[in-house]
Write an enzyme that holds these catalytic residues in place. Sequence first.
Site, PDB file in Angstrom:
ATOM      1  N   GLY A 131       0.821  -1.198   0.000  1.00  0.00           N
ATOM      2  CA  GLY A 131       0.000   0.000   0.000  1.00  0.00           C
ATOM      3  C   GLY A 131       0.855   1.248   0.000  1.00  0.00           C
ATOM      4  N   LYS A 186       2.396  -0.264 -10.332  1.00  0.00           N
ATOM      5  CA  LYS A 186       2.488   1.132  -9.891  1.00  0.00           C
ATOM      6  C   LYS A 186       3.927   1.638  -9.981  1.00  0.00           C
ATOM      7  CE  LYS A 186       4.488   0.583  -5.682  1.00  0.00           C
ATOM      8  NZ  LYS A 186       5.525   1.402  -5.012  1.00  0.00           N
ATOM      9  N   ASN A 251      11.415   5.193  -7.782  1.00  0.00           N
ATOM     10  CA  ASN A 251      11.025   4.992  -9.171  1.00  0.00           C
ATOM     11  C   ASN A 251      10.709   6.312  -9.858  1.00  0.00           C
ATOM     12  OD1 ASN A 251      10.749   1.898  -9.632  1.00  0.00           O
ATOM     13  ND2 ASN A 251       9.821   2.254  -7.627  1.00  0.00           N
TER      14      ASN A 251
END
Length: 327
Positions: A131, A186, A251
């Site tokens: 999460g 993601k 990222n």
Amino acid sequence: MEISIIGSGTWATAIANLLSENEDVLMYARDLKVVNSINNNHINSKYFPDKKLRENIRATADVLELFKNKYIVNAIPTQSIRSVYENLAPYLDESKVIINLSKGLELNTHYRISEIFEDILGDINYAILSGPSHAEEVIEEMPTTLVCASNDIKIAKDIQEIFNREYFRVYTSTDVIGVEIGGSIKNILAFGIGMADGLSYGDNSKAALITRGIHEMERFAKSFGADEKTINGLAGIGDLIVTATSDLSRNNRAGRLVGEGYSIEESVDKVKMVVEGIPTTRAVYELSKEKNIEMPITEELYKVLFEGKSAHQSVKDLMGRDLKNEY
């Protein structure tokens, strides 16, 4: 009770500090300087040099020492899991529970992390905790909410009880596939959104990438049997928001550097941590081709990362795709 953590990076350290409020913690680190720093000074000198850790956190360079405990928290990068755990199979049986904190898909096999563990160890007790959660905020006890997924709801509820705090709320789920895929894709999207920032494309571009990226994540996850609600929850959209919009995201930072003109190697070197979105882009791209799943954003990022395509041209090609209905 003592809980083991395999890994000593930022997320491993933040979780160790959280767990140490109620339990003793034993961490594994390959770097003896980190082991000695934690044991002698109660500081992870490599990742949180200014943060004092609780004294009931110990560190060891002997990974076998960790397997005396029931709960084994995995916090090493996805691409290293197989090489580390292949030699540990004799020490993991049905009495142990693996709690995974890592994200991504394995190169070559394209396995999710639960599949890697199953391939190495057979039928095991496994859960993933995922999460929107920057380690730098968790260690400062800022309010954070995650989801724990396991095929066995009792395991998920047990872990929920162990991890839950006033500032750290844990929900449960049985959709391991959805949570693992959401946490993987993601990182790809965060890299792409960072790249758009580096190209100075502005908020309109970022909003489009986030929105269409969610659609891409959902399409991919549903192809493997994930629940659409999971992608719309903490492990999907929630994690994407925090990873795609924050300077704390490795990222996003790496993508921004590529957008600014740095090479992939230079960008990763500047971030100084594992950028999981890069190998995951390759794995997801290859898997999407194998399964014939339309993934235009992932495909363009793959071409930038692995075929030398310019970031500007990739955005141009995304914008020039055939016109269609939104859904």
